[in-house]
Design a protein around this motif. Structure first.
Motif, PDB file in Angstrom:
ATOM      1  N   GLY A  10     -14.147  -1.987  13.937  1.00 45.53           N
ATOM      2  CA  GLY A  10     -13.001  -1.080  14.014  1.00 45.53           C
ATOM      3  C   GLY A  10     -13.451   0.321  14.390  1.00 45.53           C
ATOM      4  N   ILE A  12     -12.740   3.264  12.971  1.00 50.08           N
ATOM      5  CA  ILE A  12     -13.283   4.000  11.816  1.00 50.08           C
ATOM      6  C   ILE A  12     -14.613   3.390  11.404  1.00 50.08           C
ATOM      7  N   SER A 113      -2.906   2.784   3.727  1.00 50.76           N
ATOM      8  CA  SER A 113      -2.114   3.612   4.646  1.00 50.76           C
ATOM      9  C   SER A 113      -1.207   4.529   3.853  1.00 50.76           C
ATOM     10  N   TYR A 131       3.806  -4.352   7.646  1.00 51.97           N
ATOM     11  CA  TYR A 131       2.472  -3.740   7.530  1.00 51.97           C
ATOM     12  C   TYR A 131       2.343  -2.984   6.206  1.00 51.97           C
TER      13      TYR A 131
END
Ligand SMILES: NC(=O)c1ccc[n+]([C@@H]2O[C@H](COP(=O)([O-])OP(=O)(O)OC[C@H]3O[C@@H](n4cnc5c(N)ncnc54)[C@H](OP(=O)(O)O)[C@@H]3O)[C@@H](O)[C@H]2O)c1
Length: 217
Positions: A10, A12, A113, A131
């Motif tokens: 990913g 990050i 998140s 999500y």
């Protein structure tokens, strides 16, 4: 420190691998696509091919043996539909927690998140709602475990260069933050045992990262 990063290719994760490797940590990145091994190696980590939607707890636990910490940095990504929000954003995070438990790795830092706590309470046809529900379910699973967990909830991610300054608190107004600053905050959280048990939201801001982490915990 030996750190295993789930979702090792990913955006990050690659930045985090470079930061940790540059200071001498031993880093392992779990990737699902063998074509991503070279990128992870170039970031200074050892890549292990492991599909977190297919692997067993025992398989993942074997990759975590001897680790000091795990970081959940995987995600189904913007092009994915509702089913993969559940299998990756929730399911893979839970699998990593099961594997950490089995391997005796107590420290678990989860990328969640912002607004995960505002997830719709019931199933929805809306992909973003699904999500947030998946992130919230992953958080709830981790919070119920006797692991040394920290949950980091970034705002909207950008590929801007690192600012080195952020706003980090249990609740912040919405906003954006660069993936580079998220990676630096993750390093600081790994280095800060007082962040165990904290749920922190992160956006761009004016406070140097080390100060922001110290103040938030
Ligand atoms: N985008 C935003 O604005 C935002 C905001 C807040 C939080 N976040 C969260 O921040 C985290 C990291 O973001 P990012 O931009 O760095 O993510 P990213 O670049 O999309 O990386 C996610 C990684 O997860 C991997 N992955 C997906 N399914 C997998 C599986 N079955 N097994 C192993 N790895 C798998 C992907 O691998 P493949 O390339 O093989 O698919 C990818 O390398 C995610 O959890 C995301 O939900 C995002």
């Amino acid at each position: 420190m030996r750190v295993v990063i789930a979702g090792g290719h990913g955006k990050i994760a690659l930045l985090l691998e470079r930061l940790l490797a540059d200071r001498g940590d031993e880093v392992v990145g779990l990737v699902r696509n063998p074509a991503h091994v070279d990128d992870v190696t170039a970031a200074g980590a050892r890549a292990v091919v492991c599909d977190l939607e297919a692997a067993s707890v025992e398989e993942v636990a074997a990759h975590l043996a001897g680790a000091d910490a795990v970081v959940f940095a995987a995600g189904a990504g913007p092009g994915s539909g509702i089913p993969r929000k559940d299998t990756v954003d929730r399911g893979a995070a839970v699998l990593l927690a099961d594997a950490a438990t089995a391997a005796g790795v107590r420290r678990y830092v989860q990328i969640s998140s912002i607004n995960a706590d505002a997830a719709p309470a019931t199933e929805t046809d809306d992909v973003f709602g699904a999500y947030l529900r998946a992130k919230k379910a992953a958080e709830d699973d981790l919070r119920a475990r006797p692991l040394d967990w920290t949950i980091l909830r970034p705002g909207r991610l950008t590929d801007d260069p690192p600012a080195g300054t952020v706003r980090l608190a249990p609740k912040v107004d919405g906003g954006a933050v660069s993936r580079a600053d998220v990676a630096a905050v993750l390093v600081a959280l790994l280095d800060t045992p007082a962040s165990i048990g904290a749920v922190l939201e992160l956006v761009g801001g004016d406070t140097p990262i080390d100060q922001a982490v110290a103040a938030a915990v």
